[in-house]
Design a protein around this motif. Structure first.
Motif, mmCIF file in Angstrom:
data_model
loop_
_atom_site.group_PDB
_atom_site.id
_atom_site.type_symbol
_atom_site.label_atom_id
_atom_site.label_comp_id
_atom_site.label_asym_id
_atom_site.label_seq_id
_atom_site.Cartn_x
_atom_site.Cartn_y
_atom_site.Cartn_z
ATOM 1 N N PRO A 1 31.816 72.691 -37.384
ATOM 2 C CA PRO A 1 32.615 71.647 -36.591
ATOM 3 C C PRO A 1 32.420 70.273 -36.857
ATOM 4 N N TRP B 1 29.056 70.734 -30.703
ATOM 5 C CA TRP B 1 29.785 72.178 -30.741
ATOM 6 C C TRP B 1 28.706 73.114 -30.020
ATOM 7 N N HIS C 1 35.329 72.630 -31.341
ATOM 8 C CA HIS C 1 35.321 72.694 -32.782
ATOM 9 C C HIS C 1 35.574 71.170 -33.174
#
Length: 224
Positions: free
Chosen positions: A25, A31, A74
């Motif tokens: 990510p 994240w 993400h």
């Protein structure tokens, strides 16, 4: 497809998406922070399925919302490349067309929170409380509005606790001092539209049912 298989299919697709999204990510710490509530939400959905299963529509709406959230987690919400995607594949800039100067993916998700989750909330509320009429539409909207406010407080608290780049990434204001207010307003608007649509459809169904019932009584009376 039977209800249990449909729920299982959505669950498998989401788990696959979750795993794929978790690979490299944009900001690992952000994240992880973004997905704390998602993990608890997933546990809650599974628990309520065993105790009080919802409709396919409700699970579909929950799936769409959680999937959109995973995209935001993400990239971090302020960096989701939706405009770059539109320009690459459709030669169209949504930001330019709308006159936006910021990344508004977070605005979409807050609206989606109300629009996509108000119906599942109503579904669960009606099954548990057995409420009908005005309160079956107002209470889900009220819950959407109050939880949206609570989430903004959670964001503020997280930003204060973690501070620095992680705190700002999670807060996602992008320099807008009215960000929290706009997010709550959009969630409320989304919930209001969802409940208005639900009320309209239910009203039409009830009207058609009453007309068919009157017609059947008329036919029966004429037959007698």
């Amino acid at each position: 497809m039977e209800h249990k298989r449909y729920f299982l299919l959505l669950s498998i697709i989401f788990v696959i998406e979750f795993i794929v999204i978790s690979i490299n990510p944009y900001n690992r710490a952000d994240w992880a922070l973004e997905n704390v509530l998602i993990v608890f939400s997933a546990i809650f959905v599974v628990f309520t399925y065993k105790k009080c299963p919802l409709s396919r529509l409700s699970y579909s709406l929950i799936f769409v919302f959680m999937s959109l959230h995973e995209i935001g987690s993400h990239y971090t919400y302020a960096n989701v490349p939706y405009d770059e995607f539109l320009q690459s594949y459709f030669n169209f800039s949504l930001n330019e067309y709308m006159g936006w100067e910021r990344n508004n993916f977070d605005r979409l998700i807050h609206f989606a929170y109300g629009f996509l989750l108000a119906y599942p909330v109503r579904d669960l509320y009606c099954k548990i409380a057995g409420v009908k009429g005005f309160w079956s539409y107002f209470t889900p909207l009220n819950l959407i509005m109050s939880t949206s406010m609570l989430y903004e407080l959670v964001e503020w608290g997280a930003a204060e606790i973690f501070g620095g780049e992680l705190g700002m990434a999670y807060l996602g204001t992008q320099g807008d001092i009215w960000d929290a207010h706009k997010d709550m307003a959009l969630a409320s608007l989304g919930g209001f539209i969802a409940m208005a649509i639900t009320l309209f459809i239910h009203s039409r169904i009830q009207k058609d049912f009453r007309e068919q019932w009157r017609l059947s009584l008329t036919v029966k009376h004429n037959g007698d």
